[in-house]
Scaffold this motif. Structure first.
Motif, PDB file in Angstrom:
ATOM      1  N   ARG A 168      -1.835 -12.297  14.428  1.00  0.00           N
ATOM      2  CA  ARG A 168      -2.234 -11.144  15.016  1.00  0.00           C
ATOM      3  C   ARG A 168      -3.051 -10.044  14.322  1.00  0.00           C
ATOM      4  N   ASN A 169      -3.597  -9.262  14.939  1.00  0.00           N
ATOM      5  CA  ASN A 169      -4.378  -8.045  14.139  1.00  0.00           C
ATOM      6  C   ASN A 169      -3.428  -7.593  13.413  1.00  0.00           C
ATOM      7  N   GLY A 170      -3.772  -7.248  12.179  1.00  0.00           N
ATOM      8  CA  GLY A 170      -3.016  -6.580  11.035  1.00  0.00           C
ATOM      9  C   GLY A 170      -1.992  -7.366  10.754  1.00  0.00           C
ATOM     10  N   ALA A 171      -1.977  -8.540  10.656  1.00  0.00           N
ATOM     11  CA  ALA A 171      -0.950  -9.742  10.154  1.00  0.00           C
ATOM     12  C   ALA A 171      -0.976  -9.731   8.616  1.00  0.00           C
ATOM     13  N   GLY A 172      -2.298  -9.488   8.152  1.00  0.00           N
ATOM     14  CA  GLY A 172      -2.188  -9.579   6.546  1.00  0.00           C
ATOM     15  C   GLY A 172      -3.318 -10.475   6.248  1.00  0.00           C
ATOM     16  N   LYS A 173      -3.920 -11.257   7.196  1.00  0.00           N
ATOM     17  CA  LYS A 173      -5.119 -12.313   6.836  1.00  0.00           C
ATOM     18  C   LYS A 173      -6.002 -11.919   5.825  1.00  0.00           C
ATOM     19  N   SER A 174      -6.840 -10.866   6.327  1.00  0.00           N
ATOM     20  CA  SER A 174      -7.882 -10.151   5.353  1.00  0.00           C
ATOM     21  C   SER A 174      -7.206 -10.117   3.902  1.00  0.00           C
ATOM     22  N   THR A 175      -6.213  -9.294   3.973  1.00  0.00           N
ATOM     23  CA  THR A 175      -5.428  -8.900   2.622  1.00  0.00           C
ATOM     24  C   THR A 175      -5.156 -10.146   1.748  1.00  0.00           C
ATOM     25  N   ALA A 206       1.708  -5.226   3.146  1.00  0.00           N
ATOM     26  CA  ALA A 206       0.874  -5.842   4.037  1.00  0.00           C
ATOM     27  C   ALA A 206       1.047  -7.172   3.695  1.00  0.00           C
ATOM     28  N   TYR A 227       0.946  -1.162  -0.096  1.00  0.00           N
ATOM     29  CA  TYR A 227      -0.136  -0.215  -0.085  1.00  0.00           C
ATOM     30  C   TYR A 227       0.783   1.132   0.019  1.00  0.00           C
ATOM     31  N   PHE A 243       4.072   0.482   2.385  1.00  0.00           N
ATOM     32  CA  PHE A 243       3.638  -0.357   3.341  1.00  0.00           C
ATOM     33  C   PHE A 243       3.285  -2.008   3.009  1.00  0.00           C
ATOM     34  N   HIS A 283      -9.382 -16.450  15.013  1.00  0.00           N
ATOM     35  CA  HIS A 283      -8.505 -15.977  16.097  1.00  0.00           C
ATOM     36  C   HIS A 283      -8.550 -17.145  17.402  1.00  0.00           C
ATOM     37  N   LEU A 310       1.222   4.749   1.616  1.00  0.00           N
ATOM     38  CA  LEU A 310       0.881   5.455   2.549  1.00  0.00           C
ATOM     39  C   LEU A 310       1.063   6.984   2.236  1.00  0.00           C
TER      40      LEU A 310
HETATM   41  N1  LIG Z   1      -6.351   0.037   2.106  1.00  0.00           N
HETATM   42  C1  LIG Z   1      -5.224  -0.022   3.104  1.00  0.00           C
HETATM   43  N2  LIG Z   1      -4.264   0.957   3.145  1.00  0.00           N
HETATM   44  C2  LIG Z   1      -3.355   1.103   3.698  1.00  0.00           C
HETATM   45  N3  LIG Z   1      -2.905  -0.066   4.800  1.00  0.00           N
HETATM   46  C3  LIG Z   1      -3.872  -1.131   4.559  1.00  0.00           C
HETATM   47  C4  LIG Z   1      -4.884  -1.197   3.871  1.00  0.00           C
HETATM   48  N4  LIG Z   1      -5.760  -2.344   4.163  1.00  0.00           N
HETATM   49  C5  LIG Z   1      -5.193  -2.845   5.256  1.00  0.00           C
HETATM   50  N5  LIG Z   1      -4.096  -2.127   5.377  1.00  0.00           N
HETATM   51  C6  LIG Z   1      -2.824  -2.383   6.336  1.00  0.00           C
HETATM   52  O1  LIG Z   1      -2.303  -3.778   6.161  1.00  0.00           O
HETATM   53  C7  LIG Z   1      -2.183  -4.545   7.241  1.00  0.00           C
HETATM   54  C8  LIG Z   1      -2.901  -6.094   7.059  1.00  0.00           C
HETATM   55  O2  LIG Z   1      -3.997  -5.819   7.301  1.00  0.00           O
HETATM   56  P1  LIG Z   1      -5.229  -6.881   7.094  1.00  0.00           P
HETATM   57  O3  LIG Z   1      -6.849  -6.411   7.483  1.00  0.00           O
HETATM   58  O4  LIG Z   1      -4.987  -7.930   6.277  1.00  0.00           O
HETATM   59  O5  LIG Z   1      -4.910  -7.734   8.446  1.00  0.00           O
HETATM   60  P2  LIG Z   1      -5.602  -8.891   9.467  1.00  0.00           P
HETATM   61  O6  LIG Z   1      -4.520 -10.001   9.651  1.00  0.00           O
HETATM   62  O7  LIG Z   1      -6.724  -9.377   8.628  1.00  0.00           O
HETATM   63  O8  LIG Z   1      -6.170  -8.142  10.674  1.00  0.00           O
HETATM   64  P3  LIG Z   1      -7.243  -8.331  11.679  1.00  0.00           P
HETATM   65  O9  LIG Z   1      -6.960  -9.773  12.387  1.00  0.00           O
HETATM   66  O10 LIG Z   1      -7.394  -7.464  12.715  1.00  0.00           O
HETATM   67  O11 LIG Z   1      -8.459  -8.509  10.476  1.00  0.00           O
HETATM   68  C9  LIG Z   1      -2.592  -3.727   8.393  1.00  0.00           C
HETATM   69  O12 LIG Z   1      -1.526  -3.173   8.959  1.00  0.00           O
HETATM   70  C10 LIG Z   1      -3.632  -2.733   7.746  1.00  0.00           C
HETATM   71  O13 LIG Z   1      -3.376  -1.477   8.407  1.00  0.00           O
END
Ligand SMILES: Nc1ncnc2c1ncn2[C@@H]1O[C@H](COP(=O)(O)OP(=O)(O)OP(=O)(O)O)[C@@H](O)[C@H]1O
Length: 420
Positions: free
Chosen positions: A76-83, A57, A30, A55, A220, A32
């Motif tokens: 963990r939160n923000g690890a990149g799973k949803s991405t 992800a 991403y 950044f 989780h 930023l």
């Molecule tokens: N559109 C975006 N622009 C910038 N950064 C992003 C964007 N989408 C996600 N991120 C960042 O990418 C990283 C991974 O996000 P992601 O949502 O994949 O994590 P996650 O493991 O699913 O977290 P959670 O368990 O909290 O859902 C995070 O630091 C998030 O802030």
């Protein structure tokens, strides 16, 4: 429900029949910007200077999922799973790398996101299912089953904007899973909806597993991942940390979390943070006693006291009897001991109305110095769903006048003799 149409690129069809998902060097970066006008500057003068930070992800992730395999994704939160999940579905495009999928994907990512709030439930079923790839005739054939499963028949001709969030989720889940996908992606969807529906929706996912569908399951709850998945993948800071059997991955991940105890994300990544009532059974009474004295703060000495935990529950008699579990934790993270009726094949008895009592006795409790927290769980028969939990229902203050370190006093014996 987010409705997914697979784009041609970069997600492409896999011709290898054994592989459902093949991920190669997958990265997502991403840009930023510190301030909104930096975006404009980048557009105007970006050739000369860079006005953003990069950044990553997700960085250079590689793995394969076999057809019919259930893969758990943890981190963990923000690890990149949803991405990662969004890249697999094709709702995000990768910065580099490649995804190949073999079959139709349905994703339970944002339940209800694809519905039009002005349309009725009936209209949304048709809209949503057609975007998911069903013909009018196929929807007609499955309509009755979708409505029956959702359990909201009487509200079907009301606009969905009048629905409660639970009703919304029920209908969205029913449509998405009626499509009969080859690959199902579930992102924490099991923690939504009320207890009965959570159980019902999980049963449907379980039957899809039994029917040989490929399932990617982001959670989780480490319990769920261990109990339900064939393999697990752990992400941290966008990197693939480990990819193996769930027990091995969960073990490494838990160890990593323990070593990183100052991280606030830990709390939500801990299995004990699973929502209290996910299913259709509940704890009605929990009492902890040490040598017959019941309380929330109990004092004892190493190896000298009998711990007894009395658990009463109510459950839907139509469901299999639940599993009862107890953990004894030191601090908020370290589980010193745990017991689970399921692992020890203890049949849980209950009345015809689904009410039952379980007493777990720990004679001569072998804990040493410190404060130990008792937590009680009520889970589904296979331990996959946590129906209810009583967190830190009692704290045991164990005082040891002796100086030896350690959390437990192991049963042991000494042998000594004089030798030449
Ligand atoms: N559109 C975006 N622009 C910038 N950064 C992003 C964007 N989408 C996600 N991120 C960042 O990418 C990283 C991974 O996000 P992601 O949502 O994949 O994590 P996650 O493991 O699913 O977290 P959670 O368990 O909290 O859902 C995070 O630091 C998030 O802030």
């Amino acid at each position: 429900m987010k409705q997914i149409e697979l784009p041609q690129e970069p997600v492409s069809a896999n011709t290898d029949t054994a592989v459902a998902i093949d991920v190669k060097h997958l990265s997502k970066c991403y840009q930023l910007y510190n301030q909104p006008h930096d975006r404009l500057k980048q557009f105007l003068w970006g050739g000369r200077r860079q006005y953003f930070r990069e950044f990553w992800a997700l960085k250079d992730v590689n793995f394969e999922v076999a057809k019919g395999e259930v893969l758990g994704i943890i981190g963990r939160n923000g690890a990149g799973k949803s991405t990662l999940l969004q890249l697999l579905c094709g709702t995000l495009t990768p910065s580099s790398g490649h995804v190949e999928v073999g079959g139709r994907i349905t994703a339970l990512l944002e339940l209800g996101a694809g519905f039009n709030p002005e349309f009725t439930g009936r209209e949304n079923v048709y809209l949503s299912a057609s975007i998911l790839g069903l013909s009018k005739q196929e929807i007609d054939e499955r309509f009755e089953e979708i409505v029956e499963f959702s359990g909201i028949r009487e509200f079907l001709d009301q606009p969905v904007k009048t629905y409660s969030s639970g009703m919304y989720v029920r209908l969205a889940f029913s449509v998405a899973t009626s499509v009969d996908p080859d690959i199902l992606i579930v992102d924490e969807a099991l923690s939504v909806g009320d207890g009965e529906f959570a159980r019902k929706s999980f049963d449907r996912i379980r039957s899809m597993k039994e029917a040989g569908k490929t399932i990617l399951f982001c959670s989780h709850s480490l319990y769920q991942v261990e109990a339900f998945c064939d393999r697990a993948l752990w992400l941290d800071h966008g990197q693939l940390m480990h990819f193996d059997e769930p027990q091995k991955v969960v073990q490494r991940y838990s160890k990593f979390l323990l070593g990183d105890a100052k991280t606030s994300a830990l709390i939500s990544a801990n299995p004990q943070a699973v929502s209290a009532t996910q299913g259709h059974a509940r704890l009605s009474h929990v009492a902890v006693s040490l040598d017959g004295a019941t309380g929330r703060e109990l004092k004892g000495r190493p190896g000298e006291n009998d711990l007894s935990i009395r658990v009463q529950f109510e459950s839907d008699p139509q469901l299999p009897a639940p599993t009862v579990g107890v953990t004894i934790n030191y601090g908020s993270l370290m589980t010193v001991a745990s017991v689970l009726s399921h692992s020890e094949n203890v049949p849980i008895k209950r009345s015809e109305f689904g009410k039952g009592e379980v007493i777990i006795d720990f004679p001569a409790l072998p804990l040493r110095k410190g404060e130990f927290h008792v937590t009680v769980y009520l889970c589904s028969e296979d331990t996959v769903l946590v129906y209810d939990s009583a967190q830190t229902v009692a704290t045991l203050h164990i005082e040891d006048p002796l100086p030896e370190p350690g959390l437990v006093k192991l049963a042991h014996c000494w042998h000594t003799r004089a030798i030449d």
